[in-house]
Design a protein around this motif. Structure first.
Motif, PDB file in Angstrom:
ATOM      1  N   THR A   1       0.867  -1.250  -0.036  1.00 56.10           N
ATOM      2  CA  THR A   1       0.011   0.139   0.129  1.00 56.10           C
ATOM      3  C   THR A   1       0.997   1.144   0.061  1.00 56.10           C
ATOM      4  O   THR A   1       0.576   2.337  -0.488  1.00 56.10           O
ATOM      5  N   LEU A   2       2.045   1.179   1.056  1.00 54.38           N
ATOM      6  CA  LEU A   2       2.887   2.394   0.918  1.00 54.38           C
ATOM      7  C   LEU A   2       3.587   2.589  -0.509  1.00 54.38           C
ATOM      8  O   LEU A   2       3.670   3.574  -0.868  1.00 54.38           O
ATOM      9  N   ALA A   3       4.071   1.496  -1.192  1.00 56.82           N
ATOM     10  CA  ALA A   3       4.543   1.717  -2.559  1.00 56.82           C
ATOM     11  C   ALA A   3       3.642   2.030  -3.436  1.00 56.82           C
ATOM     12  O   ALA A   3       4.026   2.927  -4.261  1.00 56.82           O
ATOM     13  N   LEU A   4       2.357   1.714  -3.404  1.00 55.17           N
ATOM     14  CA  LEU A   4       1.167   2.320  -4.399  1.00 55.17           C
ATOM     15  C   LEU A   4       0.980   3.805  -4.028  1.00 55.17           C
ATOM     16  O   LEU A   4       0.460   4.453  -5.031  1.00 55.17           O
ATOM     17  N   ALA A   5       1.398   4.248  -3.073  1.00 53.93           N
ATOM     18  CA  ALA A   5       1.215   5.719  -2.821  1.00 53.93           C
ATOM     19  C   ALA A   5       2.281   6.729  -3.591  1.00 53.93           C
ATOM     20  O   ALA A   5       1.930   7.691  -4.308  1.00 53.93           O
ATOM     21  N   LEU A   6       3.151   5.883  -3.914  1.00 46.11           N
ATOM     22  CA  LEU A   6       4.169   6.567  -4.972  1.00 46.11           C
ATOM     23  C   LEU A   6       3.870   6.270  -6.287  1.00 46.11           C
ATOM     24  O   LEU A   6       4.014   6.967  -7.327  1.00 46.11           O
ATOM     25  N   THR A   7       3.570   5.079  -6.624  1.00 44.04           N
ATOM     26  CA  THR A   7       3.212   4.505  -8.107  1.00 44.04           C
ATOM     27  C   THR A   7       1.824   3.698  -7.906  1.00 44.04           C
ATOM     28  O   THR A   7       1.608   2.805  -8.103  1.00 44.04           O
ATOM     29  N   PRO A   8       0.583   4.715  -7.847  1.00 47.57           N
ATOM     30  CA  PRO A   8      -0.769   4.135  -7.894  1.00 47.57           C
ATOM     31  C   PRO A   8      -1.269   3.294  -8.921  1.00 47.57           C
ATOM     32  O   PRO A   8      -2.168   2.595  -8.449  1.00 47.57           O
ATOM     33  N   SER A   9      -0.626   3.364  -9.895  1.00 47.97           N
ATOM     34  CA  SER A   9      -1.044   2.351 -11.044  1.00 47.97           C
ATOM     35  C   SER A   9      -0.278   1.327 -11.296  1.00 47.97           C
ATOM     36  O   SER A   9      -0.171   0.849 -12.531  1.00 47.97           O
ATOM     37  N   ALA A  10       0.597   0.919 -10.691  1.00 47.18           N
ATOM     38  CA  ALA A  10       1.769  -0.151 -11.024  1.00 47.18           C
ATOM     39  C   ALA A  10       1.095  -1.241 -11.019  1.00 47.18           C
ATOM     40  O   ALA A  10       0.594  -1.995  -9.798  1.00 47.18           O
ATOM     41  N   PRO A  11       0.953  -2.214 -11.960  1.00 48.26           N
ATOM     42  CA  PRO A  11       0.238  -3.413 -12.112  1.00 48.26           C
ATOM     43  C   PRO A  11       0.691  -4.454 -11.144  1.00 48.26           C
ATOM     44  O   PRO A  11       0.000  -5.200 -10.450  1.00 48.26           O
ATOM     45  N   GLY A  12       2.093  -4.428 -11.188  1.00 49.84           N
ATOM     46  CA  GLY A  12       2.671  -5.659 -10.305  1.00 49.84           C
ATOM     47  C   GLY A  12       2.542  -5.385  -8.870  1.00 49.84           C
ATOM     48  O   GLY A  12       2.226  -6.125  -8.149  1.00 49.84           O
ATOM     49  N   LEU A  13       2.382  -4.065  -8.475  1.00 43.46           N
ATOM     50  CA  LEU A  13       2.033  -3.738  -6.884  1.00 43.46           C
ATOM     51  C   LEU A  13       0.680  -4.013  -6.560  1.00 43.46           C
ATOM     52  O   LEU A  13       0.380  -4.430  -5.685  1.00 43.46           O
ATOM     53  N   LEU A  14      -0.168  -3.565  -7.538  1.00 42.86           N
ATOM     54  CA  LEU A  14      -1.619  -3.830  -7.332  1.00 42.86           C
ATOM     55  C   LEU A  14      -1.712  -5.426  -7.198  1.00 42.86           C
ATOM     56  O   LEU A  14      -2.563  -5.615  -6.297  1.00 42.86           O
ATOM     57  N   ALA A  15      -1.236  -6.106  -7.976  1.00 42.83           N
ATOM     58  CA  ALA A  15      -1.500  -7.671  -8.031  1.00 42.83           C
ATOM     59  C   ALA A  15      -0.947  -8.144  -6.592  1.00 42.83           C
ATOM     60  O   ALA A  15      -1.498  -8.897  -5.835  1.00 42.83           O
ATOM     61  N   GLU A  16       0.453  -7.786  -6.200  1.00 44.02           N
ATOM     62  CA  GLU A  16       0.640  -8.168  -4.874  1.00 44.02           C
ATOM     63  C   GLU A  16      -0.281  -7.867  -3.625  1.00 44.02           C
ATOM     64  O   GLU A  16      -0.282  -8.429  -2.701  1.00 44.02           O
ATOM     65  N   ARG A  17      -0.751  -6.688  -3.789  1.00 41.66           N
ATOM     66  CA  ARG A  17      -1.535  -6.231  -2.844  1.00 41.66           C
ATOM     67  C   ARG A  17      -2.784  -7.218  -2.645  1.00 41.66           C
ATOM     68  O   ARG A  17      -3.471  -7.496  -1.672  1.00 41.66           O
ATOM     69  N   ALA A  18      -3.297  -7.220  -4.035  1.00 39.38           N
ATOM     70  CA  ALA A  18      -4.482  -8.251  -4.096  1.00 39.38           C
ATOM     71  C   ALA A  18      -4.095  -9.381  -3.603  1.00 39.38           C
ATOM     72  O   ALA A  18      -5.130 -10.031  -2.936  1.00 39.38           O
ATOM     73  N   MET A  19      -2.896 -10.119  -3.870  1.00 39.45           N
ATOM     74  CA  MET A  19      -2.591 -11.444  -3.211  1.00 39.45           C
ATOM     75  C   MET A  19      -2.873 -11.313  -1.790  1.00 39.45           C
ATOM     76  O   MET A  19      -3.435 -12.219  -0.802  1.00 39.45           O
ATOM     77  N   ALA A  20      -2.326 -10.257  -1.030  1.00 39.07           N
ATOM     78  CA  ALA A  20      -2.549  -9.986   0.385  1.00 39.07           C
ATOM     79  C   ALA A  20      -4.008 -10.018   0.763  1.00 39.07           C
ATOM     80  O   ALA A  20      -4.203 -10.550   1.827  1.00 39.07           O
ATOM     81  N   SER A  21      -4.811  -9.239   0.096  1.00 37.36           N
ATOM     82  CA  SER A  21      -6.125  -9.098   0.345  1.00 37.36           C
ATOM     83  C   SER A  21      -6.940 -10.366   0.212  1.00 37.36           C
ATOM     84  O   SER A  21      -7.628 -10.970   1.199  1.00 37.36           O
ATOM     85  N   LEU A  22      -6.594 -11.447  -0.944  1.00 40.79           N
ATOM     86  CA  LEU A  22      -7.045 -12.715  -0.963  1.00 40.79           C
ATOM     87  C   LEU A  22      -6.799 -13.507   0.293  1.00 40.79           C
ATOM     88  O   LEU A  22      -7.593 -14.086   0.864  1.00 40.79           O
ATOM     89  N   ALA A  23      -5.537 -13.390   0.726  1.00 38.49           N
ATOM     90  CA  ALA A  23      -4.884 -14.146   2.057  1.00 38.49           C
ATOM     91  C   ALA A  23      -5.804 -13.848   3.353  1.00 38.49           C
ATOM     92  O   ALA A  23      -5.781 -14.778   3.921  1.00 38.49           O
ATOM     93  N   LEU A  24      -6.148 -12.425   3.358  1.00 36.91           N
ATOM     94  CA  LEU A  24      -6.891 -11.931   4.318  1.00 36.91           C
ATOM     95  C   LEU A  24      -8.360 -12.098   4.114  1.00 36.91           C
ATOM     96  O   LEU A  24      -9.409 -11.632   4.857  1.00 36.91           O
ATOM     97  N   ASP A  25      -8.780 -12.887   3.068  1.00 37.09           N
ATOM     98  CA  ASP A  25     -10.002 -13.296   2.800  1.00 37.09           C
ATOM     99  C   ASP A  25     -11.338 -11.986   2.597  1.00 37.09           C
ATOM    100  O   ASP A  25     -12.167 -11.596   2.852  1.00 37.09           O
ATOM    101  N   ARG A  26     -10.530 -11.221   1.830  1.00 35.94           N
ATOM    102  CA  ARG A  26     -11.109  -9.997   1.350  1.00 35.94           C
ATOM    103  C   ARG A  26     -11.136  -9.765  -0.215  1.00 35.94           C
ATOM    104  O   ARG A  26     -10.525  -8.927  -0.910  1.00 35.94           O
ATOM    105  N   PRO A  27     -11.963 -10.710  -0.795  1.00 32.73           N
ATOM    106  CA  PRO A  27     -11.966 -10.761  -2.217  1.00 32.73           C
ATOM    107  C   PRO A  27     -12.424  -9.496  -2.963  1.00 32.73           C
ATOM    108  O   PRO A  27     -12.156  -9.329  -4.001  1.00 32.73           O
ATOM    109  N   GLY A  28     -13.338  -8.861  -2.325  1.00 34.96           N
ATOM    110  CA  GLY A  28     -13.742  -7.531  -2.962  1.00 34.96           C
ATOM    111  C   GLY A  28     -12.629  -6.580  -2.984  1.00 34.96           C
ATOM    112  O   GLY A  28     -12.551  -5.871  -4.222  1.00 34.96           O
ATOM    113  N   GLU A  29     -11.907  -6.125  -2.225  1.00 33.53           N
ATOM    114  CA  GLU A  29     -10.623  -5.488  -2.171  1.00 33.53           C
ATOM    115  C   GLU A  29      -9.695  -5.817  -3.231  1.00 33.53           C
ATOM    116  O   GLU A  29      -9.008  -5.037  -3.865  1.00 33.53           O
ATOM    117  N   ALA A  30      -9.464  -7.300  -3.254  1.00 36.69           N
ATOM    118  CA  ALA A  30      -8.612  -7.949  -4.072  1.00 36.69           C
ATOM    119  C   ALA A  30      -8.939  -7.748  -5.764  1.00 36.69           C
ATOM    120  O   ALA A  30      -8.296  -7.245  -6.593  1.00 36.69           O
TER     121      ALA A  30
END
Length: 132
Positions: A1-30
């Motif tokens: 999330t902090l890295a996305l503050a610097l580059t908010p549309s970086a696809p790789g970072l978005l995918a990484e955060r989505a993976m974390a959201s899925l691990a936390l059972d937050r599929p909507g956020e992912a």
């Protein structure tokens, strides 16, 4: 999330955060992050697989199947995509298709965590509904 503050549309970072959201059972956020990730880099098979998983967890099976199909068009031997497609096929009542996908996962990557999950899924199918 902090890295996305610097580059908010970086696809790789978005995918990484989505993976974390899925691990936390937050599929909507992912899914929110993954929609942006695949829009930013439509050639990223991993993001399409993660998108399929998020959609499946939200009980949106048809779009999940379309997303995993896109991942497999990009990378036909992506074992994570085959694992996910097998899960989706099982949900859709296609046990033979699910088994074929999981057997292929084990064939392509026998020592992977995807192969372990595929083997577990096949064992559940073999056990039948009464033993699950």
């Amino acid at each position: 999330t902090l890295a996305l503050a610097l580059t908010p549309s970086a696809p790789g970072l978005l995918a990484e955060r989505a993976m974390a959201s899925l691990a936390l059972d937050r599929p909507g956020e992912a899914l929110d992050d993954l929609e942006r990730a695949v829009a930013g880099d439509p050639s990223a098979a991993e993001a399409w697989v993660l998108r399929a998983s998020a959609l499946r967890r939200l009980d949106r099976i048809a779009p999940a199947a379309e997303s995993v199909a896109q991942a497999l068009r990009l990378e036909p031997e992506n074992v994570e995509a085959m694992l996910e497609r097998g899960i989706i096929r099982q949900i859709q009542g296609d046990a033979a298709g699910a088994r074929a996908d999981w057997e292929r996962v084990i064939e392509l990557a026998p020592d992977s965590s995807a192969a372990d999950l595929a083997a577990q899924n096949m064992a559940l199918i073999e056990a039948g509904p009464a033993r699950r």
